[in-house]
Design an enzyme around this catalytic site. Sequence first.
Site, short mmCIF file in Angstrom:
data_model
loop_
_atom_site.label_atom_id
_atom_site.label_comp_id
_atom_site.label_asym_id
_atom_site.label_seq_id
_atom_site.Cartn_x
_atom_site.Cartn_y
_atom_site.Cartn_z
N ASP A 1 0.75 -1.20 0.05
CA ASP A 1 0.06 0.05 -0.02
C ASP A 1 0.81 1.37 -0.09
O ASP A 1 0.39 2.29 -0.19
CB ASP A 1 -0.89 0.10 1.13
CG ASP A 1 -0.06 0.08 2.61
OD1 ASP A 1 1.18 0.29 2.52
OD2 ASP A 1 -1.04 -0.09 3.72
N TYR B 1 10.69 4.60 1.19
CA TYR B 1 11.51 3.53 1.81
C TYR B 1 12.84 3.58 1.76
O TYR B 1 13.82 3.00 2.13
CB TYR B 1 10.94 1.93 1.76
CG TYR B 1 9.87 1.63 2.54
CD1 TYR B 1 10.11 1.20 3.97
CD2 TYR B 1 8.67 1.79 2.38
CE1 TYR B 1 9.21 1.00 4.76
CE2 TYR B 1 7.46 1.54 3.07
CZ TYR B 1 7.90 0.92 4.29
OH TYR B 1 7.04 0.58 5.30
P1 NAD Z 1 -1.26 -7.74 13.27
O1 NAD Z 1 0.03 -8.56 14.28
O2 NAD Z 1 -2.21 -6.82 14.07
O3 NAD Z 1 -2.26 -8.77 12.88
C1 NAD Z 1 -1.59 -9.65 12.24
C2 NAD Z 1 -2.58 -11.27 12.78
O4 NAD Z 1 -1.93 -12.36 11.93
C3 NAD Z 1 -2.64 -11.76 14.13
O5 NAD Z 1 -3.95 -11.82 14.44
C4 NAD Z 1 -2.12 -12.97 13.93
O6 NAD Z 1 -2.43 -14.02 14.90
C5 NAD Z 1 -2.26 -13.61 12.56
N1 NAD Z 1 -1.56 -14.76 12.03
C6 NAD Z 1 -0.14 -14.75 12.25
N2 NAD Z 1 0.20 -15.92 11.78
C7 NAD Z 1 -0.86 -16.75 11.13
C8 NAD Z 1 -1.03 -17.95 10.34
N3 NAD Z 1 -0.03 -18.66 10.29
N4 NAD Z 1 -2.46 -17.91 9.83
C9 NAD Z 1 -3.35 -17.14 10.24
N5 NAD Z 1 -3.32 -15.96 10.87
C10 NAD Z 1 -2.04 -15.70 11.39
O7 NAD Z 1 -0.68 -7.12 12.25
P2 NAD Z 1 -0.71 -5.94 11.41
O8 NAD Z 1 0.17 -4.68 12.02
O9 NAD Z 1 -2.07 -5.61 11.24
O10 NAD Z 1 -0.11 -6.12 9.81
C11 NAD Z 1 -0.86 -7.37 9.27
C12 NAD Z 1 0.41 -7.81 8.20
O11 NAD Z 1 -0.12 -6.91 7.13
C13 NAD Z 1 1.78 -7.68 8.54
O12 NAD Z 1 2.67 -8.50 7.79
C14 NAD Z 1 2.08 -6.27 7.81
O13 NAD Z 1 3.44 -6.02 7.66
C15 NAD Z 1 1.12 -6.28 6.89
N6 NAD Z 1 1.22 -4.97 6.22
C16 NAD Z 1 1.53 -5.11 4.64
C17 NAD Z 1 1.28 -3.98 4.06
C18 NAD Z 1 1.91 -3.79 2.68
O14 NAD Z 1 2.15 -2.82 2.30
N7 NAD Z 1 2.11 -5.04 2.07
C19 NAD Z 1 0.63 -2.94 4.49
C20 NAD Z 1 0.12 -2.80 5.91
C21 NAD Z 1 0.42 -4.19 6.60
C1 G6P Z 2 3.53 0.84 4.89
C2 G6P Z 2 3.96 -0.38 4.12
C3 G6P Z 2 3.64 -1.59 4.64
C4 G6P Z 2 4.26 -1.48 6.20
C5 G6P Z 2 3.54 -0.28 6.86
C6 G6P Z 2 4.16 -0.22 8.46
O1 G6P Z 2 1.99 0.76 4.65
O2 G6P Z 2 3.55 -0.35 2.94
O3 G6P Z 2 4.32 -2.45 4.22
O4 G6P Z 2 3.58 -2.76 6.93
O5 G6P Z 2 3.66 0.82 6.17
O6 G6P Z 2 2.90 0.58 9.08
P1 G6P Z 2 3.32 0.71 10.58
O7 G6P Z 2 2.04 1.79 10.81
O8 G6P Z 2 2.90 -0.71 11.01
O9 G6P Z 2 4.63 0.82 10.79
MN MN Z 3 4.33 -2.48 1.98
#
Ligand code: NAD
Ligand code: G6P
Ligand code: MN
Length: 441
Positions: free
Chosen positions: A170, A264
């Site tokens: 995102d 980044y």
């Molecule tokens: P969070 O810790 O609040 O929630 C993650 C959830 O995943 C937890 O409830 C955990 O129990 C669950 N989980 C862990 N292993 C699992 C498995 N094997 N099967 C099912 N569920 C499982 O995390 P968050 O801060 O909300 O972020 C979630 C994910 O999204 C992270 O990996 C974060 O880095 C990612 N993220 C990515 C982007 C992006 O740009 N790609 C943006 C925002 C967040």
């Molecule tokens: C952006 C990136 C994600 C990352 C997030 C971290 O959205 O694209 O990949 O997980 O920032 O944000 P946070 O608020 O968890 O530091």
């Molecule tokens: Mn990202």
Amino acid sequence: MKKYSIVIAGGGSTYTPEIVCTLLADLDRLPLRAIKLYDNDEERQNKLAKACEILVKEKDPSIEFVATTDPEKAYTDVDFCLAHIRVGKLPMRELDEKIAARHGVVGQETCGPGGLTYGMRSIPGVLENIDYMEKYSPNCWMLNYSNPAAIVAEACRRLRPHAKVINICDMPIGLEDSIASIAGLKDRKQMDVRYYGLNHYGWWCDVRDKEGNDLMPKVLEYMKDKGFVSPDMLEANQEPSWYDTYYKARDSVALDPTLIPNSYFKYYYFPDYVVSHQNPEYTRANEVMDKREKDVFSACAQIEKNGTSKGSYLEITNHATFIVDLAVALAFNTHERMLLIVPNNGAILNFDPDAMVEISCIVGKNGYEPLSFGRIPTFQKGMMEQQVACEKLVVEAYIEKSYNKMWQAYTLNRCVPSASVAKELLDEYIVANKDYWPELK
Ligand code: NAD
Ligand code: G6P
Ligand code: MN
């Protein structure tokens, strides 16, 4: 008209409520018959599940709502899996960041040694969810935010090459709203862009309005002073660490004033700056646990207690909009141009065809078609070659259970000063991750 069934994997994520809200606000674009939450941590998911059920029932009681830790129940009869798992959850993110920071190295979720460490932890969790999907709903698409997306994507390419998984991020989406604002436009949807690189490691090489006018000169001129701090961005509404990241992009533009850099690059161009400004005792994981996690869980607790969402506040961001847009593009063949992490396969001519790159693609019912980028400049190519090698080495280390390949991955990273520091880091990360990593030989 067909109604779709969705499973959100990582149901206990802080992003789940806003994705549910966005799905419900978009029912005219993507009609739904079921929304399911799946997590392997029942207690955590339960903190959000009741509130999500109330949101669904208020909007349309005919939509089935399920919250489960049973993979079969979760993955049976679904069209889209929206995945955002965090293996090890925020306490492991905290260790990723702090172990690096205490060694005087960038301590960050996806960049530097913390990101490589998280990659090794994430691979089996993501693969497990892909396997459930393929077993119970073989026609389902997984739209995957689970980080670190670059390493997760490479693991998919190597280990599940035929799976219907699209990895996404995102960050460029949010930054495109800043770019639009700098260019004097309402939002990112008023622009056509071309972007290439790796995840959290790419550049916009072309930004135009819908009449085809080139916006790059105006945006780059502005960014030389203020980075991504756009005219309508209020400092008061930003978390300080993110404000700093947006502002610091001015220095990345100075290094190459021809392309718009992802924010980044702060970590890769200026690791010394990051290290001298970071607090090893209080990292971004602490900020998230103290703010976003508390805010989301307390908003959900309030909805559950009141039995209604009236008067409650859940923030919706372009994070949720983007993943729902992608589902719509796949379901309805919109041919929207979207940024995805996909095999290069010649899209960047002078770059490894086997690299997972983040590039603009056209999305329709049959998946994605990448745009073509021709030859990229020497600086971008050199940066990307070093970084993609780190990412590939983590996946090779996972497959071969190789200590040396993981050590090489840390050593090659721009944020790590030497092989000896890399070894100290690796040895500490091995201990911290004993419940998650394969045993390395
Ligand atoms: P969070 O810790 O609040 O929630 C993650 C959830 O995943 C937890 O409830 C955990 O129990 C669950 N989980 C862990 N292993 C699992 C498995 N094997 N099967 C099912 N569920 C499982 O995390 P968050 O801060 O909300 O972020 C979630 C994910 O999204 C992270 O990996 C974060 O880095 C990612 N993220 C990515 C982007 C992006 O740009 N790609 C943006 C925002 C967040
Ligand atoms: C952006 C990136 C994600 C990352 C997030 C971290 O959205 O694209 O990949 O997980 O920032 O944000 P946070 O608020 O968890 O530091
Ligand atoms: Mn990202």
